[in-house]
Scaffold this motif. Structure first.
Motif, PDB file in Angstrom:
ATOM      1  N   ASP A 139      19.015 -20.274 -50.840  1.00 22.25           N
ATOM      2  CA  ASP A 139      19.248 -19.837 -52.295  1.00 22.25           C
ATOM      3  C   ASP A 139      19.648 -18.291 -52.544  1.00 22.25           C
ATOM      4  O   ASP A 139      20.078 -17.965 -53.122  1.00 22.25           O
ATOM      5  CB  ASP A 139      17.945 -20.365 -53.227  1.00 22.25           C
ATOM      6  N   LYS A 156      12.994 -23.362 -53.962  1.00 27.73           N
ATOM      7  CA  LYS A 156      14.046 -22.553 -53.430  1.00 27.73           C
ATOM      8  C   LYS A 156      13.620 -21.502 -52.442  1.00 27.73           C
ATOM      9  O   LYS A 156      12.600 -21.184 -51.998  1.00 27.73           O
ATOM     10  CB  LYS A 156      14.574 -21.515 -54.714  1.00 27.73           C
ATOM     11  N   GLY A 199      23.493 -20.189 -55.779  1.00 26.56           N
ATOM     12  CA  GLY A 199      22.997 -19.060 -54.811  1.00 26.56           C
ATOM     13  C   GLY A 199      23.252 -17.717 -55.229  1.00 26.56           C
ATOM     14  O   GLY A 199      24.190 -17.611 -56.167  1.00 26.56           O
TER      15      GLY A 199
END
Length: 276
Positions: A76, A4, A126
């Motif tokens: 993210d 991420k 997110g």
């Protein structure tokens, strides 16, 4: 497993620096953004990717987000931490400076939110974390323009939280209290520069003295407490909508919630040692 990716603005010092390191420790590929990349070299030495970004320049923000997506394929976490305190009386602060305060603290943050949302919607996940302040819930004299930006960011975050929810994107507000960073010294310098020589000079003297007082600095919390709260938020299955963290944040916000305006005025006047 895909690593991420996180973008932290205002990463050159204080809360931003601590947050960048915290997210890296949690396994994120972290981009630390600041206007001057020379101030990011210490972070770069620890594996944080430095990113030149001016949150008042749309081309700069677009280029930064495009680079992150091109290099990692995703984004993210966005931590909107860049900001500053432009202190001075409402009357004294020039309108150009008032507008700049909003450009940095509000429009820059929300423009970045606009730029990352399409990618987060496509991922169906997110987290956008907007760093406001306990000053987004309370007010102090000679801080009106600053408080205005933080109140605005709180309201925008609430609206966006509902808009983003169907797409799996969380909007989280971080409300720091007194934190031991360079912010207070800069704000003290500003208030003296803007209002230190006119009708509000006595108020400016009291505000600046409070910001610089050794006792106040000692009571303030280290930036790490905010970084830790951000770490909890991004790893939680269902993060809180708000995290009030750091010296005086919860008691002051709680007091504002229960006291009348006049009663809270009295508390603030007394706490800040303001002339009557």
């Amino acid at each position: 497993m895909t690593t991420k990716t996180a973008l932290v603005t205002g990463a050159s010092s204080g809360i931003g620096e601590a947050t960048a390191l915290k997210l890296q420790a949690l396994g994120y590929t972290v981009y630390g953004a600041a206007r001057r990349t020379d101030r990011l070299q210490a972070l770069a030495g620890q594996g944080i990717r430095p990113l030149a970004m001016d949150v008042t320049d749309d081309d700069s923000m677009r280029a930064g987000v495009d680079r992150i997506v091109a290099e990692t394929g995703r984004i993210d976490v966005l931590v909107n931490n860049a900001g500053y305190g432009s202190y001075g009386s409402i009357e004294d602060v020039p309108m150009d400076e008032a507008r700049r305060q909003f450009e940095v603290n509000v429009f820059g943050a929300m423009r970045l939110a606009q730029l990352v949302m399409p990618h987060m919607r496509a991922q169906k996940s997110g987290t956008i974390l907007n760093v406001t302040s306990m000053g987004g819930k309370i007010y102090t004299p000679l801080g009106g323009w600053y408080h205005g930006t933080k109140f605005a960011l709180e309201g925008l975050s609430d609206a966006m939280r509902l808009e983003a929810k169907p797409f799996g994107v969380d909007i989280v507000v971080i409300e720091p209290g007194g934190i031991r960073t360079e912010w207070g010294g800069i704000a003290a310098d500003n208030v003296e520069k803007i209002s230190g020589g006119g009708a509000y000079a006595k108020q400016a003297e009291a505000v600046a003295a409070g910001m610089r007082s050794e006792a106040n600095i000692k009571r303030s919390s280290p930036p790490q407490v905010i970084a830790d709260a951000i770490g909890k938020a991004v790893t939680a299955r269902r993060p809180k909508t708000r995290y009030a963290i750091g010296f005086a944040a919860r008691p002051m916000i709680g007091m504002r919630r229960v006291l009348s305006d006049r009663a809270f005025d009295s508390v603030i006047t007394r706490v800040m040692g303001m002339p009557k």
